[in-house]
Design an enzyme around this catalytic site. Structure first.
Site, mmCIF file in Angstrom:
data_model
loop_
_atom_site.group_PDB
_atom_site.id
_atom_site.type_symbol
_atom_site.label_atom_id
_atom_site.label_comp_id
_atom_site.label_asym_id
_atom_site.label_seq_id
_atom_site.Cartn_x
_atom_site.Cartn_y
_atom_site.Cartn_z
ATOM 1 N N SER A 192 48.026 38.355 27.304
ATOM 2 C CA SER A 192 48.973 39.306 26.746
ATOM 3 C C SER A 192 48.301 40.672 26.647
ATOM 4 C CB SER A 192 49.428 38.852 25.357
ATOM 5 O OG SER A 192 50.268 39.831 24.772
ATOM 6 N N GLY A 218 49.130 50.946 28.449
ATOM 7 C CA GLY A 218 49.406 49.765 29.265
ATOM 8 C C GLY A 218 50.574 48.968 28.722
ATOM 9 N N THR A 219 50.735 48.988 27.394
ATOM 10 C CA THR A 219 51.872 48.293 26.784
ATOM 11 C C THR A 219 53.181 48.955 27.187
ATOM 12 O OG1 THR A 219 50.542 47.581 24.895
ATOM 13 C CG2 THR A 219 52.933 47.637 24.590
ATOM 14 N N HIS A 266 49.880 57.728 20.830
ATOM 15 C CA HIS A 266 48.547 57.208 20.534
ATOM 16 C C HIS A 266 47.627 58.343 20.090
ATOM 17 C CE1 HIS A 266 50.025 53.684 22.763
ATOM 18 N NE2 HIS A 266 49.090 53.007 22.118
ATOM 19 N N LYS A 287 43.060 59.323 23.682
ATOM 20 C CA LYS A 287 43.449 58.297 24.659
ATOM 21 C C LYS A 287 43.969 58.987 25.922
ATOM 22 C CE LYS A 287 46.513 54.265 25.320
ATOM 23 N NZ LYS A 287 45.477 53.279 25.664
ATOM 24 N N ASN A 312 49.285 43.190 25.065
ATOM 25 C CA ASN A 312 49.378 43.575 23.659
ATOM 26 C C ASN A 312 49.799 42.329 22.891
ATOM 27 O OD1 ASN A 312 50.294 44.454 21.060
ATOM 28 N ND2 ASN A 312 50.477 46.527 21.860
ATOM 29 N N ALA A 368 43.353 39.086 25.764
ATOM 30 C CA ALA A 368 44.151 40.224 25.293
ATOM 31 C C ALA A 368 43.745 41.497 26.034
ATOM 32 C CB ALA A 368 43.973 40.399 23.793
#
Length: 268
Positions: free
Chosen positions: A126, A167-168, A158, A162, A128, A102
């Site tokens: 994956s 990345g998602t 977020h 952060k 996410n 992940a």
């Protein structure tokens, strides 16, 4: 099913709690870089009642071969970092251990390594692993295929500290063949993670939105992946590969829908 978890940050701890509460898996151990908490019991540390061993080890204590020999597992779940695969790749391949990664972003050389070991064992990667996000991505691709002329924007929210773009969100943009410039970023307070895809039609707007309320959502995704990866041939899989079969209705389901759904004009 015996599993080992690599990585014990905020997300790793949330995932561990879900694994401990599940009757379908047995958490054998947790591996982390730090020697802090070494040999502590994960159930005791998290305050979860469980008979599973779930001891915490540091990566410096064992080689991967030694760890898998003393504490064998069927599946490795990786929530560590992009370098984690270097530790276990060869030993896992040798023993036929399934890998679920992940990690949010891999450099090209690590993706190449994942692809190589996937020739000999089942590997799922994956960025996410929540069910909601992966369902959202499939739904978004279907909608774009239906209406390729729409304007599409991606918004990601977020927590304030952060620094990088999600990345998602980048993965969503890639899946929809959009530039990263289509991603709008919001940073505020302690937001865990929100991703929204806006489809702007000429006379209507469709919004697909997913919000992570707690990091345990990643644990639910892991349980789904474990259940659906078992028995798969060797290869590199995504969550989309596991979810897509659920989009195909069997004959009984199709007949039920046709029987119980009237065309819209019959309601007038």
């Amino acid at each position: 099913m015996k599993v080992g978890l690599i990585g014990f940050g905020k997300t790793g701890r949330a995932v561990a709690s879900v694994l401990l509460e599940s009757k379908k898996v047995n958490l054998q151990w947790v591996l982390r870089k730090s020697t802090t908490l070494e040999h502590r019991s994960v159930p005791e540390f998290l305050g979860v009642h469980s008979d599973e061993p779930g001891l915490i080890y540091s990566i410096s204590e064992f080689s991967a071969d030694e760890l898998f020999e003393k504490h064998p597992v069927d599946v490795i779940i990786d929530f560590s970092s992009a370098d984690g695969v270097d530790y276990y790749a060869e030993a896992a391949t040798k023993r036929g251990i399934t890998v679920i990664s992940a990690i949010s972003a891999y450099p090209d050389n690590k993706l190449k390594l994942l692809s190589e070991i996937a020739e000999k064992i089942p590997v799922l990667h994956s960025p996410n692993i929540t069910l909601g996000i992966n369902f959202l991505m499939i739904a978004a691709k279907i909608l774009k295929n239906i209406a390729p002329y729409t304007d599409i924007e991606i918004i990601e929210e977020h927590f304030k500290s952060k620094p990088e773009v999600s990345g998602t969100a980048k993965k969503i943009a890639q899946a929809l063949d959009l530039p990263d410039e289509s991603i709008k970023t919001i940073r505020a307070g302690g937001i865990i993670g929100v991703h929204e895809i806006i489809f702007g039609f000429p006379y209507q707007v469709v919004r697909l939105r997913h919000e992570s309320i707690s990091r345990e959502a990643f644990g639910n995704g892991i349980i789904f992946a474990l259940e659906n990866l078992v028995g798969k041939d060797n290869g590199l899989y995504t969550m989309e590969d596991l979810l897509l079969p659920y989009f195909h209705l069997n004959e009984t389901e199709q007949m039920f829908i046709e029987k119980n759904t009237k065309p819209w004009w019959r309601f007038w």
